[in-house]
Design an enzyme around this catalytic site. Structure first.
Site, PDB file in Angstrom:
ATOM      1  N   HIS A  87      13.535  -2.351   5.108  1.00  0.00           N
ATOM      2  CA  HIS A  87      12.623  -1.216   5.325  1.00  0.00           C
ATOM      3  C   HIS A  87      11.897  -1.306   6.653  1.00  0.00           C
ATOM      4  CE1 HIS A  87       8.919  -3.460   4.104  1.00  0.00           C
ATOM      5  NE2 HIS A  87       9.689  -4.039   3.207  1.00  0.00           N
ATOM      6  N   ASP A 134       8.809   0.014   7.429  1.00  0.00           N
ATOM      7  CA  ASP A 134       7.354   0.012   7.437  1.00  0.00           C
ATOM      8  C   ASP A 134       6.768  -1.367   7.175  1.00  0.00           C
ATOM      9  OD1 ASP A 134       8.350   0.292   4.754  1.00  0.00           O
ATOM     10  OD2 ASP A 134       6.331   0.847   4.083  1.00  0.00           O
ATOM     11  N   ASP A 172       7.886  -8.836   6.953  1.00  0.00           N
ATOM     12  CA  ASP A 172       8.170  -7.940   5.834  1.00  0.00           C
ATOM     13  C   ASP A 172       8.101  -6.502   6.361  1.00  0.00           C
ATOM     14  OD1 ASP A 172       8.378  -6.665   3.402  1.00  0.00           O
ATOM     15  OD2 ASP A 172       6.378  -7.226   2.696  1.00  0.00           O
ATOM     16  N   GLU A 229       8.623   1.767   2.139  1.00  0.00           N
ATOM     17  CA  GLU A 229       8.825   0.885   0.986  1.00  0.00           C
ATOM     18  C   GLU A 229       7.510   0.327   0.482  1.00  0.00           C
ATOM     19  OE1 GLU A 229       9.416  -3.024  -1.075  1.00  0.00           O
ATOM     20  OE2 GLU A 229       8.347  -2.584   0.792  1.00  0.00           O
ATOM     21  N   GLU A 230       6.604   0.011   1.399  1.00  0.00           N
ATOM     22  CA  GLU A 230       5.375  -0.673   1.027  1.00  0.00           C
ATOM     23  C   GLU A 230       4.460   0.170   0.141  1.00  0.00           C
ATOM     24  OE1 GLU A 230       4.936  -3.670   1.309  1.00  0.00           O
ATOM     25  OE2 GLU A 230       6.020  -4.431   3.043  1.00  0.00           O
ATOM     26  N   ASP A 280      14.791  -8.502   1.740  1.00  0.00           N
ATOM     27  CA  ASP A 280      13.352  -8.221   1.725  1.00  0.00           C
ATOM     28  C   ASP A 280      12.590  -9.273   0.930  1.00  0.00           C
ATOM     29  OD1 ASP A 280      10.992  -6.823   2.163  1.00  0.00           O
ATOM     30  OD2 ASP A 280      11.299  -5.437   0.502  1.00  0.00           O
ATOM     31  N   HIS A 283       1.808  -9.577   4.372  1.00  0.00           N
ATOM     32  CA  HIS A 283       0.677  -8.642   4.338  1.00  0.00           C
ATOM     33  C   HIS A 283      -0.638  -9.268   4.790  1.00  0.00           C
ATOM     34  CE1 HIS A 283       2.796  -6.064   0.975  1.00  0.00           C
ATOM     35  NE2 HIS A 283       3.603  -6.390   1.973  1.00  0.00           N
TER      36      HIS A 283
END
Length: 413
Positions: free
Chosen positions: A82, A84, A145, A179-180, A202, A384
């Site tokens: 992904h 994002d 990520d 995705e997030e 991922d 994150h």
């Protein structure tokens, strides 16, 4: 491995400079323009590599093909990551650096502001002694990520192009937005992708291979109170915030994320908002077991009934919705795709670590859209957060795992 490393690093360090935070409040697709900017860059890169069927649609979904180099009739497989990064922390102006041959101990990210990746807080970092770690400057997340996953997929495709002696079938790749915030699969064109199965790249630490995830739901309790002057409130006021605390008390604190692990599910308190007149309480509900998940969802309805019995009918209104389901039931009938991934990891010097995902993944939704899609490790740690890092050598192993999966499909044909 040095053949892979240089270009892979160049790609990853370039990719993380793109600001691609998704935004849960936005209604556009993708939810942020930065994701489209990054997708256009990747579109150009894939075309320059000579891939075919390079398509970037109006919603920011990018697809491409590495044609088969074999006369054998093989299944078409895919790899997905992904675009994002999480809105939980800024992904703008990321400044990565490489800690070469990490010797152990704390890693100072910003000495001036005393931002330190401490072993006392993150003891797992010392398991990467001797490796080269890509870290942040402590002011943003890194973006491994899932830009590590993107760099690994593109690097694996480039490796296959450079090694035509590796026989493989048709390979599809795709990079999607959002995705997030749980929307990554919503506009994914599964028929256009045209794969028998795929893998999201991922996951986290080396060897992670996941084909089980939570069943997921969301609950929002809306509370209608009654506000009057506090000096004259006796037998008149209904404080919505006090009702909110009753709701929180009714839901087992021992079944929260901070008290559970492995296959244990939870109720996660996400927010309490409002005032005396009106308030809301929001939860997410998770469990790997479909039966237990159903009981958890039913329990939230029981809480609604209890609150209305205590405070008056109509005081509390519950909005309950299912978000996604455990992909295991879709993948289990095709366990050869898991065995292929395990074998590919072992050939890359990786010990497979089959574990449940304590979260969601695009692969879960895609599996229920007809595309079985387990999840492979990308190598990142502490996603994150400002303490996010990724070992370069683990990224190299992820690249070779993808290459080995592509090469192993011929043995299934």
């Amino acid at each position: 491995m040095s053949e892979i490393r240089e270009k892979m690093l160049e790609r990853f360090l370039k990719y993380v400079t793109f600001d691609t935070e998704s935004c849960d409040d936005a209604t556009t697709v993708p939810t942020t323009e930065g994701q489209f900017v990054f997708a256009r860059f990747l579109e150009g890169e894939l075309k320059a590599m000579g891939l075919s069927d390079v398509v970037l649609d109006e919603k920011g979904y990018l697809y491409a093909t590495l044609p088969s180099n074999s006369s054998k009739d093989m299944p078409v497989i895919g790899f997905i990551s992904h675009l994002d990064t999480s809105p939980d922390m800024s992904g703008k102006d990321v400044k990565p650096r490489i800690v070469e041959n990490y010797a152990g101990g704390d890693i100072v990210l910003d000495a001036a502001e005393n931002i330190v990746l401490k072993v006392s807080d993150f003891p797992e970092v010392e398991s990467y002694k001797g490796l080269d770690l890509i870290v942040t400057d402590g002011h943003t997340l890194l973006g491994a990520d899932d830009k590590a996953g993107i760099a690994e997929i593109v690097s694996a495709i480039a490796y296959l192009q450079a090694h035509p002696e590796i026989e493989h079938g048709k390979i599809r790749i795709a990079f999607n937005p959002d995705e997030e915030i749980g929307r990554g699969a919503h506009n994914f064109n599964v028929p256009l992708f045209g794969c028998e199965w795929a893998y999201t790249v991922d996951g986290g630490s080396e060897g992670e291979l996941e084909f089980e995830n939570f069943n997921a739901g969301a609950a929002t309790f809306s509370i209608q109170g009654r506000n009057v002057h506090p000096g004259y409130a006796k037998d008149k006021m209904l404080n919505a915030l006090r009702v909110a605390t009753d709701i929180v008390t009714a839901i087992p604190a021992a079944e929260s994320p901070e008290c559970t692990c492995g296959y244990e599910g939870f109720y996660h308190l996400m927010g309490i908002n409002g005032g005396v007149d009106h308030a809301s309480v929001s939860y997410i509900i998770r469990d790997h077991s479909g039966d237990v998940f159903a009981k958890r969802m039913a329990f939230m309805k029981e809480v609604e009934a209890q609150m209305n019995a205590k405070h008056g009918e109509g005081t509390v209104t519950l909005e309950l919705k299912e978000q996604y389901r455990n992909m295991r039931e879709q993948v289990e009938p095709k366990m050869h795709i898991i065995e292929l991934a395990k074998s590919a990891m072992e050939k890359a010097g990786v010990v497979p670590l089959v574990k449940p995902i304590r979260g969601g993944t695009d692969g879960a939704q895609l599996s229920f859209m007809g595309l079985p899609c387990p999840n492979l490790f990308a190598g990142g740690i502490n996603f994150h957060s400002r303490y996010e890092f990724v070992p370069v050598q683990v990224m190299e192993k992820a690249v070779m795992t993808i290459v080995n999966i592509a090469a192993g499909v011929k043995d299934l044909a």
